[in-house]
Write an enzyme that holds these catalytic residues in place. Structure first.
Site, short mmCIF file in Angstrom:
data_model
loop_
_atom_site.label_atom_id
_atom_site.label_comp_id
_atom_site.label_asym_id
_atom_site.label_seq_id
_atom_site.Cartn_x
_atom_site.Cartn_y
_atom_site.Cartn_z
N GLY A 162 0.83 -1.20 0.00
CA GLY A 162 0.00 0.00 0.00
C GLY A 162 0.86 1.24 0.00
N ILE A 164 2.70 2.70 2.31
CA ILE A 164 4.03 2.54 2.90
C ILE A 164 4.90 1.67 2.00
CG2 ILE A 164 5.29 1.50 4.83
CD1 ILE A 164 2.95 2.45 6.62
N ARG A 244 2.21 -4.94 11.82
CA ARG A 244 1.61 -5.34 13.09
C ARG A 244 2.07 -6.76 13.40
NH1 ARG A 244 0.75 -0.69 13.69
NH2 ARG A 244 -1.17 0.37 14.38
N GLU A 273 2.73 -6.76 22.96
CA GLU A 273 3.64 -5.64 23.17
C GLU A 273 3.45 -5.06 24.57
OE1 GLU A 273 3.15 -2.90 19.89
OE2 GLU A 273 4.05 -4.31 18.48
N HIS A 292 8.38 -1.08 18.75
CA HIS A 292 7.34 -0.43 17.96
C HIS A 292 7.61 1.07 17.88
CE1 HIS A 292 2.86 -0.90 16.63
NE2 HIS A 292 3.51 -0.06 15.85
N ALA A 293 8.86 1.40 17.58
CA ALA A 293 9.27 2.81 17.64
C ALA A 293 10.37 3.17 16.65
CB ALA A 293 9.73 3.16 19.06
#
Length: 339
Positions: A162, A164, A244, A273, A292-293
């Protein structure tokens, strides 16, 4: 209508001492807007209690979940603006039934996440952490034992192509890689113009040197990259996930790494998480992790915040915001004033 337009932001924007941990997220747009007041909610994780949404016209949200229960007292709430593109923490159907829009920050996220993916690809393939440890442990003489894998001439495969994925494709073009993708919703003409070959999941995974997961988490993609899919990857292939965690069978990845059936993995996201301390993935070899950063930069913070707040102000001004996830909500009587 109330004399002021009330905006709430989830409490996880703040550090424990009350600072905005993200830096500049465009709050001046709210401060400078006449007739608008904003406040930070107490909730920082889990389900948003219904009393915290009472009296709000808009919510700018990070991680806390918006459920049907959260909305029990949200009679004025007309827009939930996600600070990001994922919305698996939001009950979209419940919002739509109440005439509440859900927006995401599609354009704001694409470049930072694409840069993060490229950083992870290069870091894991060049064994950057291993080489960092060699220096810190005074093992300079061992560097021949940690040769990396170049990406030029290799195949990078996307699971999901998509906004990204398309941005990552553009960043990869100068590296001279072949690009493939599995995405049943991708436009073949756009893919061809970008030099990306679309294919079924088995073919794409089997031919890849790097598998990059960028799909949205839906019921269709949950556990899409399962043990059988991972078994189709080359022993020399790397897995990179910036989407994800539940899209990938994390246990199967750990087993494949431990048994040498894939070469390495770079994960920005996890099934749970944070992962449990005894999660097998944390002890698997040839891994690189981020909480997740990886994409968290000043660029992302300002772009996400500005996009989300503009969506909120559009609703305040009676306009239809961009990047609405549930456009069917416009049919609700509560939103009839939006032009």
């Amino acid at each position: 209508m109330a004399s002021t337009f009330q905006v709430g932001l989830t409490g996880d924007f703040l550090t424990p001492d009350g600072r905005i941990g993200w830096g500049d997220i465009g709050l001046s747009l709210l401060t400078d807007a006449p007739g608008v007041e904003y406040r930070f909610l107490e909730v920082t994780a889990g389900e948003i209690p219904p009393e915290q949404l009472a009296g709000l016209d808009a919510l700018v949200g990070l991680l806390p979940r918006v459920t049907a229960r959260s909305l029990e007292n949200a009679d004025r709430l007309r827009v939930v603006a996600r600070f990001g593109v994922g919305y698996d923490n939001v009950d979209v159907a419940a919002l739509t039934a109440r005439g509440t829009l859900l927006t995401i920050t599609r354009d704001a996220v694409a470049r930072p996440v694409a840069q993060a993916a490229l950083a992870l690809i290069l870091a894991v393939s060049h064994r950057l952490l291993d080489k960092d440890r060699l220096v810190r442990e005074h093992r300079w003489q061992d560097r021949l034992d940690f040769m990396g894998t170049g990406i030029t001439g290799r195949t990078v495969a996307f699971v999901g192509w998509g906004n990204i994925g398309r941005t990552i494709s553009g960043y990869l073009a100068p590296f001279g890689v072949r690009q493939t993708a599995h995405d049943p919703y991708a436009d073949p003409g756009t893919a061809t113009a970008a030099g990306v070959e679309l294919g079924d999941l088995d073919t794409v995974l089997g031919g890849a040197d790097f598998v990059v997961v960028t799909a949205a988490l839906t019921e269709e993609t949950r556990n899409l990259v399962d043990a059988a899919a991972i078994a189709r990857m080359k022993p020399s292939a790397f897995l990179v996930n910036v989407a994800r965690g539940p899209i990938v069978d994390q246990g199967a990845v750990a087993a494949a790494l431990t048994e040498g059936r894939i070469a390495g993995a770079a994960l920005d996201v996890f099934r749970d998480e944070p992962p449990a301390p005894d999660d097998p993935i944390l002890s698997a070899p040839n891994t690189l992790f981020s909480p997740h950063a990886t994409c968290w930069t000043d660029e992302l913070a300002l772009a996400n915040g500005t996009s989300a707040i503009r969506a909120v102000l559009d609703v305040r001004d009676g306009k239809r915001p961009r990047d609405v996830v549930n456009p069917e909500a416009f049919d609700h009587p509560a939103l009839r004033e939006l032009r």
